[in-house]
Design a protein around this motif. Structure first.
Motif, mmCIF file in Angstrom:
data_model
loop_
_atom_site.group_PDB
_atom_site.id
_atom_site.type_symbol
_atom_site.label_atom_id
_atom_site.label_comp_id
_atom_site.label_asym_id
_atom_site.label_seq_id
_atom_site.Cartn_x
_atom_site.Cartn_y
_atom_site.Cartn_z
ATOM 1 N N VAL A 169 37.692 34.215 -6.002
ATOM 2 C CA VAL A 169 37.954 32.986 -5.260
ATOM 3 C C VAL A 169 36.632 32.449 -4.738
ATOM 4 C CG1 VAL A 169 38.284 34.082 -3.009
ATOM 5 C CG2 VAL A 169 39.478 31.944 -3.529
ATOM 6 N N SER A 170 36.566 31.164 -4.528
ATOM 7 C CA SER A 170 35.382 30.562 -3.911
ATOM 8 C C SER A 170 35.329 30.938 -2.435
ATOM 9 C CB SER A 170 35.424 29.037 -4.053
ATOM 10 O OG SER A 170 34.484 28.418 -3.188
ATOM 11 N N ILE A 224 37.072 29.421 -14.490
ATOM 12 C CA ILE A 224 36.080 29.877 -13.516
ATOM 13 C C ILE A 224 35.486 28.699 -12.762
ATOM 14 C CG2 ILE A 224 33.789 30.941 -13.337
ATOM 15 C CD1 ILE A 224 34.693 32.812 -15.623
ATOM 16 N N ARG A 225 35.253 27.609 -13.471
ATOM 17 C CA ARG A 225 34.710 26.413 -12.816
ATOM 18 C C ARG A 225 35.686 25.894 -11.775
ATOM 19 N NH1 ARG A 225 30.293 25.787 -11.793
ATOM 20 N NH2 ARG A 225 31.143 25.456 -9.736
ATOM 21 N N SER A 226 36.968 25.891 -12.106
ATOM 22 C CA SER A 226 37.979 25.421 -11.165
ATOM 23 C C SER A 226 38.045 26.316 -9.929
ATOM 24 C CB SER A 226 39.345 25.361 -11.848
ATOM 25 O OG SER A 226 40.330 24.848 -10.976
ATOM 26 N N ASP A 229 35.148 25.701 -7.701
ATOM 27 C CA ASP A 229 35.311 24.433 -6.982
ATOM 28 C C ASP A 229 36.295 24.551 -5.820
ATOM 29 O OD1 ASP A 229 33.482 23.182 -8.608
ATOM 30 O OD2 ASP A 229 34.986 22.310 -9.950
ATOM 31 N N GLY A 230 36.904 25.741 -5.653
ATOM 32 C CA GLY A 230 37.802 25.955 -4.532
ATOM 33 C C GLY A 230 39.233 25.537 -4.766
ATOM 34 N N ASN A 231 39.643 25.464 -6.030
ATOM 35 C CA ASN A 231 40.999 24.994 -6.338
ATOM 36 C C ASN A 231 42.060 26.094 -6.274
ATOM 37 O OD1 ASN A 231 40.114 22.351 -6.787
ATOM 38 N ND2 ASN A 231 39.528 22.850 -8.899
ATOM 39 N N GLY A 232 41.652 27.354 -6.160
ATOM 40 C CA GLY A 232 42.627 28.431 -6.091
ATOM 41 C C GLY A 232 42.016 29.766 -6.448
ATOM 42 N N VAL A 233 42.886 30.771 -6.541
ATOM 43 C CA VAL A 233 42.465 32.131 -6.906
ATOM 44 C C VAL A 233 42.655 32.294 -8.415
ATOM 45 C CG1 VAL A 233 42.840 34.592 -6.518
ATOM 46 C CG2 VAL A 233 43.197 32.960 -4.643
ATOM 47 N N GLN A 249 28.888 32.123 -6.004
ATOM 48 C CA GLN A 249 29.835 31.014 -6.156
ATOM 49 C C GLN A 249 31.278 31.512 -6.100
ATOM 50 O OE1 GLN A 249 28.754 27.992 -9.292
ATOM 51 N NE2 GLN A 249 27.190 29.517 -9.780
ATOM 52 N N LEU A 250 31.488 32.768 -6.494
ATOM 53 C CA LEU A 250 32.813 33.383 -6.457
ATOM 54 C C LEU A 250 32.723 34.740 -5.761
ATOM 55 C CD1 LEU A 250 34.191 32.682 -10.058
ATOM 56 C CD2 LEU A 250 34.916 31.579 -7.938
ATOM 57 N N LEU A 251 33.790 35.111 -5.104
ATOM 58 C CA LEU A 251 33.908 36.419 -4.477
ATOM 59 C C LEU A 251 35.017 37.195 -5.167
ATOM 60 C CD1 LEU A 251 33.787 35.398 -0.702
ATOM 61 C CD2 LEU A 251 31.889 36.229 -2.118
ATOM 62 N N ARG A 252 34.748 38.466 -5.439
ATOM 63 C CA ARG A 252 35.806 39.311 -5.974
ATOM 64 C C ARG A 252 36.726 39.736 -4.835
ATOM 65 N NH1 ARG A 252 35.334 45.055 -9.345
ATOM 66 N NH2 ARG A 252 37.564 45.555 -9.174
ATOM 67 N N LEU A 253 38.030 39.615 -5.071
ATOM 68 C CA LEU A 253 39.016 40.002 -4.072
ATOM 69 C C LEU A 253 39.528 41.413 -4.366
ATOM 70 C CD1 LEU A 253 41.127 36.716 -3.762
ATOM 71 C CD2 LEU A 253 39.402 37.572 -2.164
ATOM 72 N N PHE A 254 39.489 42.258 -3.349
ATOM 73 C CA PHE A 254 40.084 43.589 -3.419
ATOM 74 C C PHE A 254 39.335 44.503 -4.399
ATOM 75 C CE2 PHE A 254 43.589 40.321 -3.555
ATOM 76 C CZ PHE A 254 43.562 40.050 -2.201
ATOM 77 N N ASP A 255 39.589 45.758 -4.320
ATOM 78 C CA ASP A 255 38.937 46.741 -5.173
ATOM 79 C C ASP A 255 39.930 47.270 -6.199
ATOM 80 O OD1 ASP A 255 36.955 48.334 -6.161
ATOM 81 O OD2 ASP A 255 37.283 49.958 -4.730
ATOM 82 N N ILE A 256 40.633 46.337 -6.825
ATOM 83 C CA ILE A 256 41.656 46.707 -7.811
ATOM 84 C C ILE A 256 41.364 45.940 -9.103
ATOM 85 C CG2 ILE A 256 44.122 46.708 -8.371
ATOM 86 C CD1 ILE A 256 44.643 46.609 -5.321
#
Length: 297
Positions: A169-170, A224-226, A229-233, A249-256
């Motif tokens: 996610v952004s 990935i571009r979307s 841009d902050g449009n969703g996960v 530009q993106l963050l990985r969510l969770f360690d799964i």
């Protein structure tokens, strides 16, 4: 001692005029004017000190000396043409045509190809980006980078590496109010692509339905571009998204992460597998992947 040769353009003009026994036809062949051919031939005659044509107005007839000279020139030009064709064929034989799925070509392979070209400057690399399963042999492609299960009948196949999925996610998505736990995704916008969310949901222990409706991305680069841009996960493959993660530009969510059932394969037609440029590229690619995997570990 270096022998001085006549002007090459004059020799070409004379040879064409002798072959056609007509200055106008020679001019058409060489894309010159009748006057230019006449001027070139007359200059050659002056340099050689003897006539090459007998002129009757605009009509010309080649002399015996001119005929012998034209025959020598014709053979010399044929040898030059054959040598040129051989050089062109050698150049083509050093061409390496690669086709790859777009996401891998743009985000992993292309940024590294410069190193291969530095190692092998004599190899001309043609990189094609296509998601279609082409007939590599029929379309003259030497190497295909494929993402699948490894079943490519009639081809020489080598597994390159696997990949994993995870959500990203952004950092600016919803003003920074990001999901904290996997269960939070039920309240967020999940971007859709050809890669389904369900296997990752299962890995995370979530009982959520596959997202439906709205926009479906077939190109993972656009997905990935979307997301950036902050449009969703977005659910992404690591190999494809790591540039944006590294840049922030993106963050990985969770360690799964869920392993992909598809993997990357090196595919080549049997008649291309023994080409030196294909073998060089295969060996280089395996080394690059080994280095990449060590870095990721």
């Amino acid at each position: 001692m270096t022998r001085r040769l006549p002007n090459f353009s004059a020799l070409r003009a004379f040879e064409a005029a002798a072959r056609h026994e007509n200055f106008s036809r020679a001019a058409e062949e060489l894309h010159l004017t009748h006057g230019a051919i006449s001027h070139q031939v007359r200059g050659l005659e002056e340099e050689l000190g003897r006539p090459l044509f007998v002129r009757h107005g605009r009509q010309v007839k080649i002399t015996n000396d001119g005929l012998k000279f034209a025959q020598f020139l014709g053979k010399a030009f044929a040898d030059i043409a054959a040598a040129t064709d051989a050089m062109r064929a050698a150049s083509i034989s050093q061409r390496l045509t690669i086709t790859s799925i777009p996401s891998f070509a743009a985000r992993w392979l292309a940024p590294r190809l410069g190193r291969f070209i530095e190692l092998y400057p004599d190899i001309e690399v043609v990189l094609q980006s296509s998601g279609a399963l082409q007939d590599l042999a029929r379309e003259g492609v030497d190497v295909g980078i494929r993402f699948g299960r490894g079943h490519y009948p009639g081809m020489v196949v080598l597994r390159l590496m696997g990949d994993v999925y995870y959500p990203v996610v952004s950092p600016h998505y919803r003003g920074g109010q990001l999901p904290v736990a996997p269960a939070d995704l039920a309240r967020h916008t999940l971007l859709r692509s050809v890669e389904h969310w369900t296997p990752w949901f299962n890995a995370a222990g979530l009982d959520l339905p596959e997202p439906a409706g709205g926009l479906l991305f077939e190109d993972l680069s656009m997905l990935i571009r979307s997301a950036a841009d902050g449009n969703g996960v977005a659910l992404v493959r690591h190999v494809v998204a790591m540039q944006e993660i590294a840049s922030g530009q993106l963050l990985r969510l969770f360690d799964i992460a869920s392993p992909s059932p598809d993997e990357y394969y090196f595919v080549t037609p049997p008649n291309a597998a023994s080409k030196p440029q294909v073998q060089a590229f295969r060996d280089w690619l395996l080394e690059e992947i080994a280095t990449f995997q060590r870095q990721q570990a």
